[in-house]
Design a protein around this motif. Structure first.
Motif, PDB file in Angstrom:
ATOM      1  N   PHE A  21      55.215 -23.726   8.472  1.00  0.00           N
ATOM      2  CA  PHE A  21      54.552 -24.554   7.881  1.00  0.00           C
ATOM      3  C   PHE A  21      53.474 -24.996   8.851  1.00  0.00           C
ATOM      4  O   PHE A  21      52.275 -25.181   8.294  1.00  0.00           O
ATOM      5  CB  PHE A  21      55.197 -25.957   7.431  1.00  0.00           C
ATOM      6  N   LYS A  22      53.879 -25.163   9.961  1.00  0.00           N
ATOM      7  CA  LYS A  22      52.690 -25.611  10.971  1.00  0.00           C
ATOM      8  C   LYS A  22      51.561 -24.562  11.031  1.00  0.00           C
ATOM      9  O   LYS A  22      50.311 -24.865  11.426  1.00  0.00           O
ATOM     10  CB  LYS A  22      53.408 -25.695  12.296  1.00  0.00           C
ATOM     11  N   GLY A  23      51.865 -23.222  11.130  1.00  0.00           N
ATOM     12  CA  GLY A  23      51.052 -22.234  11.179  1.00  0.00           C
ATOM     13  C   GLY A  23      50.022 -22.325   9.778  1.00  0.00           C
ATOM     14  O   GLY A  23      48.920 -21.882   9.890  1.00  0.00           O
ATOM     15  N   PHE A  24      50.847 -22.399   8.636  1.00  0.00           N
ATOM     16  CA  PHE A  24      50.061 -22.477   7.217  1.00  0.00           C
ATOM     17  C   PHE A  24      49.091 -23.746   7.390  1.00  0.00           C
ATOM     18  O   PHE A  24      47.811 -23.632   6.902  1.00  0.00           O
ATOM     19  CB  PHE A  24      51.012 -22.730   6.292  1.00  0.00           C
ATOM     20  N   LEU A  25      49.434 -24.783   8.008  1.00  0.00           N
ATOM     21  CA  LEU A  25      48.367 -26.096   8.082  1.00  0.00           C
ATOM     22  C   LEU A  25      47.464 -25.648   8.672  1.00  0.00           C
ATOM     23  O   LEU A  25      46.230 -26.039   8.637  1.00  0.00           O
ATOM     24  CB  LEU A  25      49.304 -27.235   8.382  1.00  0.00           C
ATOM     25  N   PHE A  26      47.426 -25.100  10.011  1.00  0.00           N
ATOM     26  CA  PHE A  26      46.390 -24.639  10.894  1.00  0.00           C
ATOM     27  C   PHE A  26      45.373 -23.687  10.245  1.00  0.00           C
ATOM     28  O   PHE A  26      44.408 -23.592  10.410  1.00  0.00           O
ATOM     29  CB  PHE A  26      46.817 -24.313  12.268  1.00  0.00           C
ATOM     30  N   LYS A  27      46.085 -22.552   9.491  1.00  0.00           N
ATOM     31  CA  LYS A  27      45.251 -21.742   9.005  1.00  0.00           C
ATOM     32  C   LYS A  27      44.560 -22.319   7.807  1.00  0.00           C
ATOM     33  O   LYS A  27      43.294 -21.912   7.570  1.00  0.00           O
ATOM     34  CB  LYS A  27      46.192 -20.594   8.278  1.00  0.00           C
ATOM     35  N   ALA A  28      45.275 -23.099   6.931  1.00  0.00           N
ATOM     36  CA  ALA A  28      44.455 -23.978   5.812  1.00  0.00           C
ATOM     37  C   ALA A  28      43.399 -24.980   6.733  1.00  0.00           C
ATOM     38  O   ALA A  28      42.228 -25.075   6.035  1.00  0.00           O
ATOM     39  CB  ALA A  28      45.441 -24.839   5.053  1.00  0.00           C
ATOM     40  N   LEU A  29      43.516 -25.464   7.704  1.00  0.00           N
ATOM     41  CA  LEU A  29      42.447 -26.411   8.227  1.00  0.00           C
ATOM     42  C   LEU A  29      41.439 -25.589   8.725  1.00  0.00           C
ATOM     43  O   LEU A  29      40.217 -26.471   9.032  1.00  0.00           O
ATOM     44  CB  LEU A  29      43.054 -27.382   9.335  1.00  0.00           C
ATOM     45  N   ASN A  30      41.686 -24.346   9.076  1.00  0.00           N
ATOM     46  CA  ASN A  30      40.305 -23.559   9.672  1.00  0.00           C
ATOM     47  C   ASN A  30      39.591 -23.271   8.570  1.00  0.00           C
ATOM     48  O   ASN A  30      38.264 -22.623   8.650  1.00  0.00           O
ATOM     49  CB  ASN A  30      40.843 -22.161  10.038  1.00  0.00           C
ATOM     50  N   LEU A  31      39.939 -23.442   7.102  1.00  0.00           N
ATOM     51  CA  LEU A  31      38.982 -23.091   5.895  1.00  0.00           C
ATOM     52  C   LEU A  31      38.574 -24.399   5.461  1.00  0.00           C
ATOM     53  O   LEU A  31      38.166 -24.654   4.263  1.00  0.00           O
ATOM     54  CB  LEU A  31      39.925 -22.192   5.030  1.00  0.00           C
ATOM     55  N   TRP A  32      38.471 -25.244   6.186  1.00  0.00           N
ATOM     56  CA  TRP A  32      37.725 -26.911   5.863  1.00  0.00           C
ATOM     57  C   TRP A  32      36.462 -26.386   5.413  1.00  0.00           C
ATOM     58  O   TRP A  32      35.940 -27.459   4.245  1.00  0.00           O
ATOM     59  CB  TRP A  32      37.908 -27.723   6.681  1.00  0.00           C
ATOM     60  N   LYS A  33      35.616 -25.825   5.480  1.00  0.00           N
ATOM     61  CA  LYS A  33      34.188 -25.663   5.054  1.00  0.00           C
ATOM     62  C   LYS A  33      34.368 -25.106   3.625  1.00  0.00           C
ATOM     63  O   LYS A  33      33.745 -25.511   2.867  1.00  0.00           O
ATOM     64  CB  LYS A  33      33.509 -24.633   6.103  1.00  0.00           C
ATOM     65  N   LEU A  34      35.189 -24.033   3.462  1.00  0.00           N
ATOM     66  CA  LEU A  34      35.319 -23.660   2.309  1.00  0.00           C
ATOM     67  C   LEU A  34      35.937 -24.724   1.015  1.00  0.00           C
ATOM     68  O   LEU A  34      35.483 -24.905  -0.093  1.00  0.00           O
ATOM     69  CB  LEU A  34      36.092 -22.586   2.219  1.00  0.00           C
ATOM     70  N   VAL A  35      36.944 -25.273   1.839  1.00  0.00           N
ATOM     71  CA  VAL A  35      37.546 -26.547   0.885  1.00  0.00           C
ATOM     72  C   VAL A  35      36.512 -27.364   0.483  1.00  0.00           C
ATOM     73  O   VAL A  35      36.575 -28.076  -0.692  1.00  0.00           O
ATOM     74  CB  VAL A  35      38.611 -27.178   1.847  1.00  0.00           C
ATOM     75  N   LEU A  36      35.752 -27.691   1.357  1.00  0.00           N
ATOM     76  CA  LEU A  36      34.662 -29.164   1.096  1.00  0.00           C
ATOM     77  C   LEU A  36      33.539 -28.297   0.199  1.00  0.00           C
ATOM     78  O   LEU A  36      33.011 -29.108  -0.828  1.00  0.00           O
ATOM     79  CB  LEU A  36      33.969 -29.378   2.456  1.00  0.00           C
ATOM     80  N   LEU A  37      33.308 -27.037   0.289  1.00  0.00           N
ATOM     81  CA  LEU A  37      32.294 -26.484  -0.723  1.00  0.00           C
ATOM     82  C   LEU A  37      32.972 -26.403  -2.221  1.00  0.00           C
ATOM     83  O   LEU A  37      32.172 -26.748  -3.126  1.00  0.00           O
ATOM     84  CB  LEU A  37      31.971 -25.155  -0.226  1.00  0.00           C
ATOM     85  N   CYS A  38      34.298 -26.098  -2.247  1.00  0.00           N
ATOM     86  CA  CYS A  38      34.723 -26.091  -3.539  1.00  0.00           C
ATOM     87  C   CYS A  38      34.774 -27.433  -4.109  1.00  0.00           C
ATOM     88  O   CYS A  38      34.716 -27.443  -5.561  1.00  0.00           O
ATOM     89  CB  CYS A  38      36.245 -25.343  -3.488  1.00  0.00           C
ATOM     90  N   ILE A  39      35.241 -28.235  -3.438  1.00  0.00           N
ATOM     91  CA  ILE A  39      35.018 -29.761  -4.002  1.00  0.00           C
ATOM     92  C   ILE A  39      33.934 -30.229  -4.641  1.00  0.00           C
ATOM     93  O   ILE A  39      33.795 -30.591  -5.498  1.00  0.00           O
ATOM     94  CB  ILE A  39      35.766 -30.750  -3.018  1.00  0.00           C
ATOM     95  N   GLY A  40      32.887 -29.761  -3.653  1.00  0.00           N
ATOM     96  CA  GLY A  40      31.441 -30.149  -4.021  1.00  0.00           C
ATOM     97  C   GLY A  40      31.181 -29.427  -5.351  1.00  0.00           C
ATOM     98  O   GLY A  40      30.225 -30.145  -6.093  1.00  0.00           O
ATOM     99  N   VAL A  41      31.310 -28.122  -5.336  1.00  0.00           N
ATOM    100  CA  VAL A  41      30.986 -27.388  -6.723  1.00  0.00           C
ATOM    101  C   VAL A  41      31.807 -28.177  -7.785  1.00  0.00           C
ATOM    102  O   VAL A  41      31.012 -28.161  -8.897  1.00  0.00           O
ATOM    103  CB  VAL A  41      31.142 -26.243  -6.389  1.00  0.00           C
TER     104      VAL A  41
END
Length: 56
Positions: A21-41
């Protein structure tokens, strides 16, 4: 079942790979720019859909 069969079952259960879970969380946090872009769209699309709807 004899003792050897129980031993084999225990070794198979101990060799299972757990979810990191910790590894998954850090991997997901590395994609924060993509997440913000998707939320904005998604918000822009929702805005344009709501602007064109007629009021009831």
């Amino acid at each position: 079942m004899d003792y050897k069969d129980y031993e084999d079952i225990e070794t198979l259960e101990s060799q299972r790979v757990g979810f990191d879970f910790k590894g998954f969380l850090f991997k997901a946090l590395n994609l924060w720019k993509l997440v913000l872009l998707c939320i904005g769209v998604a918000l822009v699309i929702a805005y344009f859909i709501n602007v064109r709807k007629q009021n009831i």
